[in-house]
Scaffold this motif. Structure first.
Motif, PDB file in Angstrom:
ATOM      1  N   SER A 343       0.887  -1.289   0.028  1.00 12.89           N
ATOM      2  CA  SER A 343       0.198  -0.104   0.150  1.00 12.89           C
ATOM      3  C   SER A 343       0.968   1.171  -0.045  1.00 12.89           C
ATOM      4  O   SER A 343       1.828   1.149   0.600  1.00 12.89           O
ATOM      5  N   ARG A 344       0.369   2.520  -0.644  1.00 21.53           N
ATOM      6  CA  ARG A 344       0.946   3.630  -0.562  1.00 21.53           C
ATOM      7  C   ARG A 344      -0.098   4.697   0.013  1.00 21.53           C
ATOM      8  O   ARG A 344      -0.997   5.189  -1.125  1.00 21.53           O
ATOM      9  N   ILE A 345      -0.251   5.109   1.209  1.00 28.48           N
ATOM     10  CA  ILE A 345      -1.290   5.861   1.665  1.00 28.48           C
ATOM     11  C   ILE A 345      -0.645   7.116   2.314  1.00 28.48           C
ATOM     12  O   ILE A 345       0.395   6.956   3.262  1.00 28.48           O
ATOM     13  N   GLY A 346      -1.310   8.275   1.703  1.00 29.48           N
ATOM     14  CA  GLY A 346      -1.053   9.522   2.265  1.00 29.48           C
ATOM     15  C   GLY A 346      -2.286   9.785   3.226  1.00 29.48           C
ATOM     16  O   GLY A 346      -3.253   9.789   3.065  1.00 29.48           O
ATOM     17  N   SER A 483       4.961  -1.640   2.351  1.00 27.26           N
ATOM     18  CA  SER A 483       3.903  -0.526   2.437  1.00 27.26           C
ATOM     19  C   SER A 483       4.283   0.609   3.183  1.00 27.26           C
ATOM     20  O   SER A 483       5.413   0.519   3.969  1.00 27.26           O
ATOM     21  N   LEU A 485       2.839   4.420   5.139  1.00 28.51           N
ATOM     22  CA  LEU A 485       1.933   5.548   5.468  1.00 28.51           C
ATOM     23  C   LEU A 485       2.574   6.626   5.664  1.00 28.51           C
ATOM     24  O   LEU A 485       3.585   6.675   6.527  1.00 28.51           O
ATOM     25  N   LEU A 494       4.057  13.625  -1.814  1.00 28.05           N
ATOM     26  CA  LEU A 494       2.858  12.781  -1.842  1.00 28.05           C
ATOM     27  C   LEU A 494       2.325  12.535  -3.025  1.00 28.05           C
ATOM     28  O   LEU A 494       1.956  11.228  -3.212  1.00 28.05           O
ATOM     29  N   THR A 497       4.705   9.750  -4.453  1.00 27.86           N
ATOM     30  CA  THR A 497       4.986   8.342  -3.513  1.00 27.86           C
ATOM     31  C   THR A 497       3.419   7.889  -3.094  1.00 27.86           C
ATOM     32  O   THR A 497       3.673   6.489  -3.264  1.00 27.86           O
ATOM     33  N   VAL A 498       2.672   8.319  -3.047  1.00 26.42           N
ATOM     34  CA  VAL A 498       1.213   7.706  -2.690  1.00 26.42           C
ATOM     35  C   VAL A 498       0.252   7.262  -3.711  1.00 26.42           C
ATOM     36  O   VAL A 498       0.418   8.244  -4.650  1.00 26.42           O
ATOM     37  N   ASP A 499      -0.525   6.645  -3.501  1.00 29.11           N
ATOM     38  CA  ASP A 499      -1.713   6.347  -4.698  1.00 29.11           C
ATOM     39  C   ASP A 499      -3.277   6.158  -3.967  1.00 29.11           C
ATOM     40  O   ASP A 499      -4.054   5.885  -4.856  1.00 29.11           O
ATOM     41  N   GLN A 500      -3.226   6.340  -2.659  1.00 30.42           N
ATOM     42  CA  GLN A 500      -4.488   6.723  -2.303  1.00 30.42           C
ATOM     43  C   GLN A 500      -4.100   7.406  -0.771  1.00 30.42           C
ATOM     44  O   GLN A 500      -3.202   7.554  -0.266  1.00 30.42           O
ATOM     45  N   PHE A 501      -5.626   8.094  -0.252  1.00 32.50           N
ATOM     46  CA  PHE A 501      -5.556   8.520   0.936  1.00 32.50           C
ATOM     47  C   PHE A 501      -6.412   8.147   1.857  1.00 32.50           C
ATOM     48  O   PHE A 501      -7.372   7.540   1.668  1.00 32.50           O
TER      49      PHE A 501
END
Length: 642
Positions: A343-346, A483, A485, A494, A497-501
């Motif tokens: 996962s890549r979560i912001g 993963s 966060l 952001l 680096t991330v693909d979901q929030f």
């Protein structure tokens, strides 16, 4: 204007600037960029008159008032609003004089009252409140004592105090470090409307793109100037480097050819004269320096040994703090989410919403107050936060830190590992104490990821990092197989680096369906709705019960009318921004072409007039667009506060 000629600056024995020239025009917003330690803060001290140049001159208007952010705040019980108003030292001086005048001196009272009116004394409180509100302070905090705020919020107060000061030159050193996205967007709008000259140091490239109209880049002890925002600077610098390399290659070939002729024929009588002329030509040739590219930082994150899926479940979790009196303070509750493998979560949310509290709970630094955290078997967490920089031993070296963490590891293995975080060779043996914030952050990150975590929890990892190191971190995170966060105010980090929030808001954590632009729009809509609700509640509280229904109807009509008034302005604003972007891109292309030496050859003679004419017309059009953009922003701000 500000003009430097032959300027040299040293910090101790280190030469920072070497006989360099630069110009800053009135009304410009100039981004000052360069690596940590290149001399940006020293140049600020020079502009403020705190030090003198070693050689050369720095000329600037004597009448200019300079405002800057105090880096150290002596916290007191003074109210936040009064602390901000203190930034206007001229106003405070007049108020002090007025309070000391006896009531019998009518002439002096009249003069001081006129001066106070000219200094904006009667609007000072409202101006300070607008600054506080823009930087995220609620009305209930305006009269709170300065020492009741955390360090980050005190730095916001220092920023508001600097913006309160009347000035012709505003110096801002990393102004976004303690701001959330909402406050950052507000500051971008404020600076766009500021009539004076701005010089700002920032490693936030998106902020520079939004604010800067020119860039000064400290490079090889020089300070070349580039027109436009940060992206324009990158493209212009790349072209300049290409031209330098081409010129160096060409001169190298030409000098080799001349030297070859000289070596072959200088001993022959029939060719001696020609050889002598070649020797003179070689001597006259201006020596070009070979192109020195700065060695970049590369960060290598070790790959995790295992990757269970899911890594972590949160089932109706409540998050907060245990209080000293055996109670609890819940910040977020009812969190039911899952962290999947890769996962890549912001994590989004305004300051104080609970982002860091959430990350601390996931890291195990805080216990969950309610509900259940369910880690997978084999979960290995790496947690990075700014407070870990303070836990480094200032009298130890990076190698000693690693040896304490992994006493069984071979020294060469530890050195190789540290080299992947920019601590190669002698840098691995340097003491931590004199290191920059960015170097300490890299070392702390190296310690965090040594155990090969499969879940990285990163709370503002890019604070104190320069642009090159931020890029290296973004690249390393993009390649990391575990993963992530991420809590960060760095929009570029952001985005890359991330693909979901996830969003932390109103005591909840939930998935956010959108990107950063959607979040910006959501914030603005939410703030507008809150202002409208506050005005509505205030109006309803002062009305009688019989009039409330009619008032609600009138307020609904007013909101509808306001929305209708805003729509055409917003549509035009989008068109203006799109045209500004096209104009900026084309101007960058034309600038690169005009800077090319081949442009001035005979082959380009017929084309030069049209290119120069297009450049002039486009520059004028871009200025018109910028003025119109400011007018539209002011109109929308006026409607928003109506």
């Amino acid at each position: 204007m500000i003009r430097a000629t032959g300027l040299s600056l040293r910090r101790g024995t280190k030469l920072l600037l070497d006989t360099t020239d630069f110009v800053i025009h009135p009304g410009e917003r100039v981004g000052l960029v360069g690596r940590n330690g290149a001399g940006k803060s020293t140049l600020f001290a020079l502009l403020q008159g705190k030090l003198d140049p070693d050689t050369g001159n720095l000329d600037m208007p004597q009448s200019w008032r300079i405002a800057s952010v105090e880096q150290e705040i002596h916290a007191s019980t003074q109210a936040a609003r009064e602390f901000v108003i203190d930034g206007d030292t001229h106003l405070r001086s007049l108020q002090s004089q007025r309070s000391a005048v006896p009531d019998t001196d009518g002439q002096l009272i009249a003069e001081l009252e006129t001066a106070l009116a000219d200094a904006g004394a009667w609007s000072a409180e409202s101006r300070a409140e607008q600054l506080l509100a823009g930087l995220g302070f609620t009305p209930s905090q305006w009269m709170a004592p300065v020492n009741s705020f955390s360090g980050g919020w005190q730095m916001r107060l220092a920023l508001a105090r600097a913006l309160m000061a009347p000035s012709e030159l505003l110096l801002l050193d990393e102004p976004t470090n303690h701001l959330d996205l909402d406050a950052m967007l507000w500051l971008e709008r404020w600076l766009a409307a500021y009539p004076g000259t701005v010089v700002l140091i920032s490693h936030d490239t998106e902020f520079l793109n939004a604010v800067a109209t020119a860039i000064l880049h400290i490079e090889h002890q020089k300070l070349p100037r580039y027109r436009g925002d940060y992206d324009s600077f990158l493209s212009q610098r790349a072209e300049r480097l290409r031209q330098q390399q081409a010129a160096w290659d060409k001169q190298t070939q030409e000098s080799a050819r001349l030297q070859s002729f000289i070596d072959r024929f200088k001993a022959k009588a029939t060719k001696a004269k020609q050889a002598q002329s070649r020797i003179k030509a070689l001597a006259r040739m201006t020596a070009l320096a070979p192109l020195h590219r700065e060695a970049g930082i590369t960060i290598n994150l070790p790959e995790p040994d295992s990757m269970p899926d899911p890594l972590l479940r949160l089932d109706d979790v409540g998050i907060g703090y245990q209080l000293a009196e055996d109670g609890t303070r819940t910040v977020v509750q009812g969190v039911t989410l899952m962290v999947r493998a890769a996962s890549r979560i912001g994590i989004l949310g305004v300051n104080g919403a609970g982002k860091s509290t959430l990350v601390k709970t996931l890291a195990g630094e805080l216990p969950a107050l309610t509900g259940k955290l369910q880690p997978a078997k084999g979960l290995q967490i790496g947690y990075f936060a700014q407070h870990q920089l303070d836990m480094l031993d200032p009298e130890a070296t990076p190698l000693q830190h690693m040896a304490r963490l992994a006493p069984q590891a071979r020294e060469q293995d530890l050195r190789n590992y540290l080299g992947g975080f920019g601590f190669g060779g002698e840098q691995a043996l340097a003491l931590v104490a004199p290191m920059s914030g960015g170097e300490k952050a890299r070392l702390a990150l190296a310690l965090v990821v040594w155990r090969k975590p499969n879940l990285l929890l990163l709370d503002e990892p890019s604070n104190h990092l320069d642009v090159d190191t931020r890029e290296a971190l973004a690249e390393a995170l993009a390649q990391f197989e575990g993963s992530v966060l991420l809590v960060s105010h760095d929009r570029h980090l952001l985005r890359t680096t991330v693909d979901q929030f996830w969003i932390v808001v109103d005591g909840k954590v939930e998935e956010f369906d959108g990107d950063l632009d959607d979040y910006r729009d959501w914030l603005q809509a939410r703030n507008a709705a809150n202002r409208a609700l506050a005005r509505s509640d205030s109006a309803l509280d002062t009305s009688t019960g019989a009039n409330r229904k009619e008032q609600r109807r009138e307020q609904a009509q007013a909101r509808q009318q306001l929305a209708q008034q805003r729509k055409p302005l917003e549509r035009e604003l989008l068109k203006v921004e799109a045209e500004m972007q096209r104009a900026s891109t084309r101007l960058a292309e034309l600038d690169a072409r005009i800077a090319d030496p081949d442009f001035y050859t005979e082959a380009q003679r017929d084309e030069r007039p049209s290119v120069l004419a297009e450049h002039g017309e486009l520059s004028k059009r871009n200025e018109e667009l910028e003025m119109r953009w400011l007018e539209l922003q002011e109109a929308l701000e006026t409607l928003g506060s109506a």
